[in-house]
Motif scaffolding. Structure first.
Motif, short mmCIF file in Angstrom:
data_model
loop_
_atom_site.label_atom_id
_atom_site.label_comp_id
_atom_site.label_asym_id
_atom_site.label_seq_id
_atom_site.Cartn_x
_atom_site.Cartn_y
_atom_site.Cartn_z
N ILE A 177 8.06 14.02 29.26
CA ILE A 177 7.60 15.39 28.94
C ILE A 177 6.08 15.38 28.72
O ILE A 177 5.56 14.50 28.03
N ARG A 178 5.41 16.34 29.32
CA ARG A 178 3.96 16.49 29.14
C ARG A 178 3.66 17.67 28.24
O ARG A 178 4.34 18.71 28.32
N VAL A 179 2.65 17.49 27.36
CA VAL A 179 2.24 18.57 26.46
C VAL A 179 0.72 18.64 26.44
O VAL A 179 0.05 17.63 26.24
N ASN A 180 0.19 19.82 26.69
CA ASN A 180 -1.26 20.02 26.63
C ASN A 180 -1.60 21.27 25.83
O ASN A 180 -0.82 22.23 25.79
N ALA A 181 -2.77 21.23 25.21
CA ALA A 181 -3.32 22.44 24.58
C ALA A 181 -4.27 23.08 25.56
O ALA A 181 -5.02 22.39 26.24
N LEU A 182 -4.23 24.39 25.62
CA LEU A 182 -5.14 25.15 26.47
C LEU A 182 -6.18 25.80 25.56
O LEU A 182 -5.82 26.45 24.57
N CYS A 183 -7.45 25.59 25.88
CA CYS A 183 -8.52 26.11 25.01
C CYS A 183 -9.35 27.15 25.75
O CYS A 183 -10.41 26.81 26.32
N PRO A 184 -8.90 28.40 25.77
CA PRO A 184 -9.70 29.45 26.41
C PRO A 184 -10.92 29.77 25.57
O PRO A 184 -10.87 29.73 24.34
N GLY A 185 -12.00 30.11 26.26
CA GLY A 185 -13.15 30.68 25.57
C GLY A 185 -12.95 32.18 25.47
O GLY A 185 -11.82 32.68 25.45
N LEU A 186 -14.05 32.90 25.42
CA LEU A 186 -14.00 34.37 25.29
C LEU A 186 -13.22 34.98 26.46
O LEU A 186 -13.61 34.84 27.61
N THR A 187 -12.12 35.64 26.15
CA THR A 187 -11.26 36.20 27.19
C THR A 187 -10.99 37.66 26.87
O THR A 187 -10.73 38.00 25.72
N ARG A 188 -11.05 38.50 27.90
CA ARG A 188 -10.74 39.92 27.69
C ARG A 188 -9.29 40.07 27.27
O ARG A 188 -8.39 39.70 28.00
N SER A 189 -9.05 40.60 26.08
CA SER A 189 -7.68 40.78 25.59
C SER A 189 -7.71 41.79 24.45
O SER A 189 -8.79 42.23 24.03
N GLY A 190 -6.54 42.11 23.96
CA GLY A 190 -6.46 43.01 22.80
C GLY A 190 -7.31 42.47 21.66
O GLY A 190 -8.03 43.22 21.00
N MET A 191 -7.22 41.15 21.49
CA MET A 191 -7.95 40.51 20.39
C MET A 191 -9.45 40.69 20.52
O MET A 191 -10.12 41.11 19.59
N THR A 192 -9.99 40.40 21.72
CA THR A 192 -11.46 40.48 21.87
C THR A 192 -11.93 41.93 21.95
O THR A 192 -13.02 42.23 21.50
N GLU A 193 -11.08 42.83 22.48
CA GLU A 193 -11.47 44.24 22.49
C GLU A 193 -11.68 44.73 21.05
O GLU A 193 -12.63 45.44 20.75
N ARG A 194 -10.78 44.30 20.15
CA ARG A 194 -10.91 44.70 18.75
C ARG A 194 -12.16 44.08 18.13
O ARG A 194 -12.86 44.72 17.36
N LEU A 195 -12.48 42.85 18.52
CA LEU A 195 -13.67 42.16 18.00
C LEU A 195 -14.94 42.84 18.51
O LEU A 195 -15.93 42.97 17.78
N ILE A 196 -14.90 43.31 19.77
CA ILE A 196 -16.07 44.01 20.34
C ILE A 196 -16.34 45.27 19.52
O ILE A 196 -17.48 45.59 19.20
#
Ligand code: ADP
Length: 248
Positions: A177-196
């Motif tokens: 089994i393989r497991v990785n963490a994904l580390c996105p930077g600034l991404t357009r989403s509900g979260m960043t729209e609220r931060l903007i």
């Protein structure tokens, strides 16, 4: 790239999770679409079906003990297999100095952004260990590798996701089994729209060298790759997709 696989995506009602569910389905996988919001999960599932893909939904709160096991069972009931998971559901926390963070907000970030990833992997790994194969991607963040000023509860939880992912990768590599963490930077989403809305100067200050945010689909491409058999030697990594932000 994912033909014949059955894959769970949590937080699939919006942002990165929705883009991931659509991309995973477009790559040929059957998708178990999950979100705390039934309405948005249904929208994602219907977008997948409209595009000719296969999706079922099973909704709930990832931080509720027992939900992860139900989600695995629902996936097995629907598709008779579980090959991969993108544990992506997350919440943002109010912007505040460490000295001003409300205890309930810190606890909530830990519960949804961190503990729920452990609960999800516990259920998924128990099943995958029996079948002897599987791949898991957990959404962390560049905030899981570097400081996030005024968002310590978020950063601490995301650092935890990186640690959980690396540890699961080491423990379960012998089981295929393989497991990785994904580390996105600034991404357009509900979260960043609220931060903007709340703090536009903060977003401007953390713009990466590419001088724009990622579209969720640009993050989802990496999820498909990590879950696919193109990545069979790739495990235990914090895979950063950030427009160059952590290169400087
Ligand atoms: P991002 O694009 O970074 O994933 P969003 O805020 O757009 O950010 O998406 C997060 C998703 O996670 C939303 O669809 C939200 O409903 C979902 N979510 C938030 N909390 C929970 C939870 N406790 N259980 C399941 N899903 C959740």
């Amino acid at each position: 790239m994912l033909e014949g696989k059955a894959i769970i995506v949590t937080g699939a009602g919006s942002g990165i999770g929705r883009a991931s569910a659509l991309a995973v389905a477009a790559a040929g996988a059957k998708v178990m679409v999950s979100d705390i919001s039934q309405v948005t999960a249904l929208e994602t599932a219907s977008q997948i079906r409209t595009a000719g893909g296969i999706a079922q939904i099973h909704c709930g709160d990832v931080s509720r003990s027992g939900f992860a096991e139900e989600l695995v069972q629902a996936t097995l009931a629907a598709f008779e297999r579980l090959d991969g998971a993108h544990n992506n559901a997350g919440v943002e926390t109010p912007i505040a100095l460490i000295t001003e963070i409300e205890e309930a907000d810190f606890d909530r970030s830990m519960a949804v952004n961190l503990k729920a990833v452990w609960l999800a992997m516990r259920a998924q790994l128990r099943h995958m260990a029996k079948s002897g194969s599987g791949a898991i991607v957990n959404t962390a963040s560049v905030g899981g590798l570097t400081a996030v000023p005024f968002n310590a509860g978020y950063s601490a939880a995301k650092h935890g996701v990186v640690g959980l992912s690396r540890t699961a990768a080491v423990e379960f590599a012998p089981m295929g089994i393989r497991v990785n963490a994904l580390c996105p930077g600034l991404t357009r989403s509900g979260m960043t729209e609220r931060l903007i809305q709340a703090a536009p100067e903060m977003i401007e200050a953390i713009m990466p060298p590419m001088k724009r945010m990622a579209n969720p689909a640009e993050i989802a491409g990496t999820v498909v790759f990590l879950l696919s058999d193109q990545a069979t030697y790739l495990t235990g990594q914090a895979v950063t997709v950030d427009g160059g932000a952590t290169a400087i």
